[in-house]
Enzyme design. Sequence first.
Site, short mmCIF file in Angstrom:
data_model
loop_
_atom_site.label_atom_id
_atom_site.label_comp_id
_atom_site.label_asym_id
_atom_site.label_seq_id
_atom_site.Cartn_x
_atom_site.Cartn_y
_atom_site.Cartn_z
CE LYS A 165 -68.04 -0.62 -34.39
NZ LYS A 165 -68.90 -0.66 -35.60
CG ASP A 224 -67.78 2.29 -37.07
OD1 ASP A 224 -68.88 1.99 -37.54
OD2 ASP A 224 -67.66 3.03 -36.08
#
Length: 444
Positions: free
Chosen positions: A126, A166
């Site tokens: 991430k 995201d």
Amino acid sequence: MSYVDEIIDLVVEKNPAQPEFHQAVKEVLESLRVVVEAHEEEYRRDALLERMVNPERQIIFRVPWVDDKGQVQVNTAYRVQFNSAIGPYKGGLRLHPSVNLGIIKFLGFEQIFKNSLTGLPIGGGKGGSDFDPKGKSDREVMAFCQSFMTELTKYVGADTDVPAGDIGTGAREIGYMYGQYKRLTNRYEGVLTGKGLSYGGSLARKEATGYGLLYLTAEMLKSNGSSIEGKTVAVSGAGNVAIYAIQKAQQLGAKPVTCSDSTGWIYDPDGIDVELLKEVKEVKRARLTEYAAARPNAQYHEGKGVWSVKVDVALPCATQNELQLEDAKQLVANGCIAVCEGANMPTTLEATEYLQNNGVWFVPGKAANAGGVATSALEMSQNSERLHWTFEEVDGKLQQIMVNIFHNLDKAAKDYGMAGNYVAGANIAGFLKVAEAMTAQGIV
Ligand code: NDP
């Protein structure tokens, strides 16, 4: 002290001021107790849990860029390459002022198990930055994205680490980042997913997380003798996940009546008008007050409140910790039967426990929102074979993946004597595959 408790304490001690990361580790490890106890000697000897909670690599870098007034701005960026046991690191890039290392680590940790659950060969990672794309001109966003990618290029690649979108990283940002990667490396490869259709993106990627959430929710309800058809649904958020969750819920015969953004929320008793919502959020990038202005029966409220509406099914699709204990109590009091997480960790631990203890079927984000990353992996496959699949092909595979995810986690929960506990089922099913791969690959 049990191995699980030792690791939870270790994580808190070694990672100060990262409460979201502590929360994620605790949530996962608590539900793995039975599995860990069954393999305690072997896992301890191999320090399996110590390795699992420690990212393989964490990159932190500064991102200098020049704003429209000629002023230099500096942001901090992160890429946490958490676990590559079952495939290249894969996970989104979050651009939001709240981003810090702890948040990226919580998201990266969850991503390992989510990616494993999809059944596809993708590891967990991430990244992101405290840059806020809101209110910036296109040129400023491009300047940030180019500077960000100039550094990130050193660490990513189609077979190494494949970031995606995201919160705050949409098609525009991915486009600018991809352009910079190509310019620096002279390679046209699938280094990012969520790309535009004209340069290697996949049909149905935009819809995938929201659609996948509904495919899984429908399958879960069906397997419990219920149905999504005719259900009233509360959705939070008004971004990518929320919009396509609302759309698919309607296609499956349910009635979503709420949505929200960071300033307020909508209750539309006639059912959300998804085309209007898209116009307000995707095209105009405006506030939800504009939605209410165009719908005479819709009510706009400032602040939080989506979970106070009487619904059968709740789908939190905005951000972490947005559904708290008080909200869970209200949902239960109103007769809600299911909560499935579209966002990552939107439900606090106390709220999750309350829902589970009061007979609400609860599916965690790592399973329920895995449709996004699964379709990203399908985008990677298409890029590798340099072909495009049709919308129906991708959507069909997505549907099958979500149905399989539900049955895998349902089975894992049953196998370990926790039937109906989908949190435990998801963590166990995701964990076992990664643990097996790590063990097979030796001490690395
Ligand atoms: P978007 O940026 O498209 O939308 C996020 C939405 O949530 C917006 O409506 C935003 O409001 C609202 N929001 C953001 N922060 C807050 C806050 N602090 N309080 C209240 N509302 C807030 O993001 P996505 O829809 O892509 O992502 C939503 C969630 O789903 C995130 O947790 C993400 O990690 C997760 N997720 C996303 C996937 C994807 O494919 N996109 C895949 C898997 C998980 P505003 O309009 O005011 O900004």
